[in-house]
Motif scaffolding. Structure first.
Motif, PDB file in Angstrom:
ATOM      1  N   SER A 194      -0.848  17.027 -10.823  1.00 14.80           N
ATOM      2  CA  SER A 194      -1.845  16.514 -11.779  1.00 14.80           C
ATOM      3  C   SER A 194      -1.621  17.073 -13.172  1.00 14.80           C
ATOM      4  N   SER A 195      -1.061  18.277 -13.261  1.00 15.80           N
ATOM      5  CA  SER A 195      -0.798  18.871 -14.577  1.00 15.80           C
ATOM      6  C   SER A 195       0.230  18.055 -15.342  1.00 15.80           C
ATOM      7  N   ILE A 196       1.227  17.529 -14.632  1.00 19.02           N
ATOM      8  CA  ILE A 196       2.230  16.674 -15.284  1.00 19.02           C
ATOM      9  C   ILE A 196       1.556  15.435 -15.865  1.00 19.02           C
ATOM     10  N   ILE A 197       0.649  14.839 -15.113  1.00 17.29           N
ATOM     11  CA  ILE A 197      -0.065  13.653 -15.594  1.00 17.29           C
ATOM     12  C   ILE A 197      -0.951  14.008 -16.783  1.00 17.29           C
ATOM     13  N   ASN A 198      -1.626  15.168 -16.729  1.00 13.32           N
ATOM     14  CA  ASN A 198      -2.476  15.600 -17.846  1.00 13.32           C
ATOM     15  C   ASN A 198      -1.666  15.769 -19.131  1.00 13.32           C
ATOM     16  N   LEU A 199      -0.441  16.266 -18.982  1.00 14.84           N
ATOM     17  CA  LEU A 199       0.424  16.417 -20.153  1.00 14.84           C
ATOM     18  C   LEU A 199       0.892  15.061 -20.667  1.00 14.84           C
ATOM     19  N   LEU A 200       1.149  14.150 -19.749  1.00 16.66           N
ATOM     20  CA  LEU A 200       1.612  12.822 -20.139  1.00 16.66           C
ATOM     21  C   LEU A 200       0.525  12.087 -20.925  1.00 16.66           C
ATOM     22  N   PHE A 201      -0.720  12.251 -20.496  1.00 17.45           N
ATOM     23  CA  PHE A 201      -1.849  11.629 -21.191  1.00 17.45           C
ATOM     24  C   PHE A 201      -2.238  12.401 -22.454  1.00 17.45           C
ATOM     25  N   ARG A 202      -1.640  13.567 -22.636  1.00 11.85           N
ATOM     26  CA  ARG A 202      -1.969  14.470 -23.729  1.00 11.85           C
ATOM     27  C   ARG A 202      -3.418  14.948 -23.673  1.00 11.85           C
ATOM     28  N   PHE A 203      -3.932  15.108 -22.443  1.00 14.61           N
ATOM     29  CA  PHE A 203      -5.182  15.837 -22.305  1.00 14.61           C
ATOM     30  C   PHE A 203      -4.939  17.301 -22.674  1.00 14.61           C
ATOM     31  N   TYR A 204      -3.732  17.737 -22.464  1.00 15.47           N
ATOM     32  CA  TYR A 204      -3.275  19.062 -22.872  1.00 15.47           C
ATOM     33  C   TYR A 204      -1.872  18.902 -23.444  1.00 15.47           C
ATOM     34  N   ASP A 205      -1.443  19.898 -24.223  1.00 14.92           N
ATOM     35  CA  ASP A 205      -0.071  19.933 -24.724  1.00 14.92           C
ATOM     36  C   ASP A 205       0.633  21.166 -24.172  1.00 14.92           C
ATOM     37  N   ILE A 218       2.791  11.346 -31.873  1.00 13.80           N
ATOM     38  CA  ILE A 218       2.097  10.059 -31.700  1.00 13.80           C
ATOM     39  C   ILE A 218       0.600  10.337 -31.574  1.00 13.80           C
ATOM     40  N   PRO A 219      -0.253   9.671 -32.359  1.00 13.10           N
ATOM     41  CA  PRO A 219      -1.692   9.840 -32.168  1.00 13.10           C
ATOM     42  C   PRO A 219      -2.085   9.573 -30.718  1.00 13.10           C
ATOM     43  N   LYS A 220      -2.980  10.395 -30.207  1.00 10.97           N
ATOM     44  CA  LYS A 220      -3.342  10.314 -28.790  1.00 10.97           C
ATOM     45  C   LYS A 220      -3.864   8.932 -28.414  1.00 10.97           C
ATOM     46  N   GLN A 221      -4.695   8.340 -29.289  1.00  9.86           N
ATOM     47  CA  GLN A 221      -5.250   7.023 -28.967  1.00  9.86           C
ATOM     48  C   GLN A 221      -4.145   5.967 -28.881  1.00  9.86           C
ATOM     49  N   TRP A 222      -3.145   6.074 -29.763  1.00 12.25           N
ATOM     50  CA  TRP A 222      -2.039   5.115 -29.728  1.00 12.25           C
ATOM     51  C   TRP A 222      -1.237   5.272 -28.450  1.00 12.25           C
ATOM     52  N   LEU A 223      -0.996   6.517 -28.072  1.00 13.61           N
ATOM     53  CA  LEU A 223      -0.202   6.790 -26.874  1.00 13.61           C
ATOM     54  C   LEU A 223      -0.904   6.249 -25.632  1.00 13.61           C
ATOM     55  N   ARG A 224      -2.211   6.524 -25.526  1.00 15.03           N
ATOM     56  CA  ARG A 224      -2.967   6.135 -24.324  1.00 15.03           C
ATOM     57  C   ARG A 224      -3.254   4.644 -24.280  1.00 15.03           C
ATOM     58  N   ALA A 261      -6.294  -1.912 -14.220  1.00 24.33           N
ATOM     59  CA  ALA A 261      -5.006  -1.444 -14.743  1.00 24.33           C
ATOM     60  C   ALA A 261      -4.087  -2.619 -15.078  1.00 24.33           C
ATOM     61  N   LEU A 262      -4.099  -3.646 -14.226  1.00 26.65           N
ATOM     62  CA  LEU A 262      -3.238  -4.807 -14.447  1.00 26.65           C
ATOM     63  C   LEU A 262      -3.685  -5.597 -15.672  1.00 26.65           C
ATOM     64  N   ALA A 263      -4.999  -5.732 -15.869  1.00 22.21           N
ATOM     65  CA  ALA A 263      -5.533  -6.515 -16.987  1.00 22.21           C
ATOM     66  C   ALA A 263      -5.165  -5.890 -18.329  1.00 22.21           C
ATOM     67  N   PHE A 264      -5.100  -4.555 -18.374  1.00 17.74           N
ATOM     68  CA  PHE A 264      -4.761  -3.881 -19.630  1.00 17.74           C
ATOM     69  C   PHE A 264      -3.252  -3.842 -19.877  1.00 17.74           C
ATOM     70  N   ASP A 265      -2.462  -4.262 -18.882  1.00 15.10           N
ATOM     71  CA  ASP A 265      -1.008  -4.401 -19.023  1.00 15.10           C
ATOM     72  C   ASP A 265      -0.368  -3.164 -19.657  1.00 15.10           C
ATOM     73  N   PRO A 266      -0.450  -2.018 -18.999  1.00 13.34           N
ATOM     74  CA  PRO A 266       0.106  -0.797 -19.596  1.00 13.34           C
ATOM     75  C   PRO A 266       1.623  -0.735 -19.455  1.00 13.34           C
ATOM     76  N   ALA A 267       2.260   0.014 -20.362  1.00 14.80           N
ATOM     77  CA  ALA A 267       3.703   0.249 -20.257  1.00 14.80           C
ATOM     78  C   ALA A 267       3.986   1.362 -19.262  1.00 14.80           C
ATOM     79  N   ILE A 268       3.044   2.308 -19.136  1.00 17.73           N
ATOM     80  CA  ILE A 268       3.160   3.419 -18.183  1.00 17.73           C
ATOM     81  C   ILE A 268       1.937   3.381 -17.280  1.00 17.73           C
ATOM     82  N   LEU A 269       2.158   3.374 -15.987  1.00 16.44           N
ATOM     83  CA  LEU A 269       1.077   3.305 -15.006  1.00 16.44           C
ATOM     84  C   LEU A 269       1.096   4.561 -14.153  1.00 16.44           C
TER      85      LEU A 269
END
Length: 679
Positions: free
Chosen positions: A454-465, A481-487, A564-572
């Motif tokens: 889960s820590s890897i995912i938290n870093l990917l979402f930039r909940f933490y750096d 990258i601004p966090k909002q843009w990334l997410r 998740a499908l409706a928002f069509d993310p690049a990273i899931l």
């Protein structure tokens, strides 16, 4: 609006305090003006000329500068009768008595007697008649000021309270918006009930600060200032005598707040804790009942409630001892000082004032305690509001994440971790993590609880750096990258998906206007939700209560997949997405996963290894490190930790390295061999 309210307040105070001055003028200039010196006049038709026994008389202050004055006469009151004295009077103040046509005036050791003639009611009215126009003007002026006071009171109340409501509206909006910007780890240490308490209870208390406290204190301060201006205008010495009230009031407020702040801090804290325990109890009601914790939970709540009541009673005692009691003492003390001043002054003759001044002074001084009473009554609300405001602004002072408007173009989803190390506090939970995930690939993260998935995912979402290393998306470091843009181009499906109050459809789109109804329905159909949700009376418009408690785990999960499908993310990211569902639903979700993963980079956190067989790369984590990596078949051939986990899940627990690491053969206890071959 606050400035307009204060200006209106000042006008209203001035209009209200003009009343005693009007009364003073009415008493001294008109009602008692008849006792001023009159002079005989030849101009019988001039204003103020009064006929009496063939002669005309007029008050001395009404003669023109060049108008001749005749003989001086006086009209003096003794008891309920008025007497005409056809000569000047040396001293008109003092004790008066009338006997056999003589009016005797005694003032200290001085005694004078004058021939006097009693006036009839008609004769007396003749002398009062010139005063009536002046009295009527003053009455009219008083009525005008009364109307002004009514309108200014309305304006003050309306502007103060409406502006206060706007302040609180903006404060709540800002607090709620700030909560959206607070980092995720902030909520790890603060219960949700306490956050809710600050947004609701504490901001409501701050509202009292503006609506009640500010109104009373601002009007009170302006009113007290106006009263003292009026007192000094009436008599400077009397005004100076009454100044002792101000330091007493300041000392009183200081001492009161010293104790009240301590009590209110505890009261607001206990109320916050009560909200927290209520919120926690409601969320975990099923667990409380299953494990029969009703009594213990009730005792915890009662202990908090009892402590809350104890400090509320302390505040009650403090208010009871220091509110009206002290105001009454101040009022009595001030009037005692005033009486002493006039009493001693009248004996020496040094502080003699007119009856009008005395009336106006007593009236104005009495009005001084109206705002003091209003301010004192709001002391409890003032302190409670200040403590609550402190709690709200303490939350506002928490450093939030910057919010950047706009969005970046949809990135491909090539993710790379380079020597990433991360610690929540002191100890590193991730150590030198390096891997690469290319667009369209599926990366599975497996390992025991606490291994760092889960820590890897938290870093990917930039909940933490991370403290060390870099993380890039399409070659661009995520910190740039601004966090909002990334997410914006990321999606997640949780093990226990969260549904909001609304409908099935609104939980798919989350109110995003860019997602059409057609896209919502297509997303639900593509993940196979149409068949599972077909029995709902209103279909995709079926109401959803908080957390979706009326739906099954499988239904909630399918809605989450559709979201998740409706928002069509690049990273899931799929975080144990199939852990809580039945086998039939899992088969539907597995086929939905293929639809969902197509064309996007997918990270799967899984304990159920059967769901990640098709993953392009499996990362096996152990104590924050990647100990194995490869495809499902490659890792099985290695025969390492992944192989052990797979064997355990297949039910083959005999003689595996994983079990041998955790088992120890015991042949004796405290040096004594075990009987009967027990091992």
């Amino acid at each position: 609006m606050f400035i307009a309210a204060i200006i209106t307040l000042c006008i209203g105070v001035a209009a209200e305090l003009a009343g005693p001055f009007i009364a003073k003028a009415m008493i001294d200039d008109h009602m008692l003006g008849i006792e001023q010196p009159f002079f005989e006049t030849a101009a019988s038709d001039s204003f103020g000329a009064v006929p009496y026994e063939g002669h005309y008389y007029k008050r001395g202050d009404r003669f023109a500068e060049d108008e001749p004055k005749g003989n001086e006469i006086r009209i003096l009151q003794q008891g309920r009768s008025f007497y005409f004295i056809n000569q000047p009077v040396e001293v008109s103040a003092g004790k008066k008595s009338y006997t056999e046509g003589q009016l005797t005036i005694t003032n200290g050791s001085i005694q004078n007697s004058y021939p006097a003639q009693a006036l009839t009611a008609d004769q007396l009215f003749t002398f009062y008649k010139p005063e009536i126009p002046g009295i009527m003007k003053l009455v009219g002026l008083y009525l005008i000021l009364l109307v002004v006071t009514i309108f200014t009171e309305f304006g003050k109340t309306y502007w103060l309270q409406s502006s206060a409501n706007k302040v609180i509206q903006k404060l709540r909006t800002d607090v709620y918006a700030h909560i959206q910007r607070l980092p995720v780890h902030f909520f790890d240490n603060l219960p949700a009930g306490k956050v809710v308490s600050r947004i609701t209870n504490d901001t409501e208390a701050v509202k009292d600060l503006f609506v009640a406290v500010l109104a009373n204190f601002s009007s009170g301060i302006v009113y007290i200032a106006g009263v003292y201006v009026a007192l000094f205008m009436l008599d400077v010495q009397l005004g100076l005598v009454c100044l002792f009230i101000i330091p007493i009031l300041f000392i009183w407020i200081y001492l009161y707040r010293k104790f009240a702040t301590k009590f209110n801090t505890i009261i607001r804290s206990r109320l916050s804790e009560i909200n927290a325990i209520i919120n926690e109890s409601i969320q975990g009601m099923s667990i409380i009942r299953i494990f029969r914790r009703q009594k213990q939970t009730n005792e915890e709540f009662e202990a908090l409630n009892q402590d809350y009541m104890k400090y509320q009673n302390k505040m009650l005692n403090l208010n009871a001892w220091t509110t009206h009691n002290l105001v009454n003492v101040l009022r009595s003390l001030s009037f005692a000082v005033l009486l002493a001043y006039f009493g001693f002054g009248s004996l020496s003759g040094a502080n003699a004032v007119s009856l009008g001044v005395l009336y106006a002074f007593v009236d104005v001084l009495g009005r001084l305690f109206q705002p003091i009473t209003g301010m004192v009554n709001q002391l409890a609300a003032l302190d409670s509001s200040m403590v609550s405001a402190g709690r709200v602004f303490e939350l506002m002072d928490e450093e939030g994440e910057a919010v950047t408007d706009g969005q970046m173009p949809r990135y491909k989803g090539n993710v790379e971790f380079k020597d990433v190390s991360f610690a929540y506090k002191k100890d590193y939970v991730l150590k030198n993590i390096s891997f690469e995930a290319k667009q369209g690939q599926t990366i599975a993260l497996v390992g025991h609880t606490g291994s760092g998935k889960s820590s890897i995912i938290n870093l990917l979402f930039r909940f933490y750096d991370p403290q060390k290393g870099t993380i890039t998306v399409d070659g661009q470091e995520v910190k740039s990258i601004p966090k909002q843009w990334l997410r914006h181009h990321m999606g997640i499906v949780l093990q226990d998906p969260y549904l909001f109050t609304g409908t099935v459809a609104s939980n798919v789109s989350l109110g995003d206007e860019k997602i059409t109804r057609e896209q919502i329905e297509k997303a639900l159909r593509d993940v196979g939700a149409e068949r599972i949700l077909a029995h709902l009376p209103q279909g995709f418009d079926e109401p959803v209560v908080e957390k979706g408690s009326t739906l099954s785990a499988g239904q909630r999960q399918l809605i989450s997949f559709a979201r998740a499908l409706a928002f069509d993310p690049a990273i899931l990211i799929l975080d144990e997405a199939t852990a809580n569902i039945d086998t039939e639903t899992e088969s539907i979700i597995q086929s939905a996963l293929e639809v969902l993963k197509k064309g996007r980079t997918t990270f799967i956190i899984a304990h159920r290894l059967s769901t990640i067989r098709s993953a392009d790369q499996i990362l096996v984590l152990h104590r924050g490190e990647i100990v194995e990596r490869g495809s499902h078949d490659q890792l099985l051939k290695i025969g390492g930790r992944y192989h052990q986990l797979y064997q355990l899940q297949q039910g083959n627990t005999l003689a595996t390295p994983a079990t041998s690491e955790r088992l120890e053969v015991v042949t004796s206890v405290q040096g004594q061999p075990l009987p009967g071959g027990i091992v």
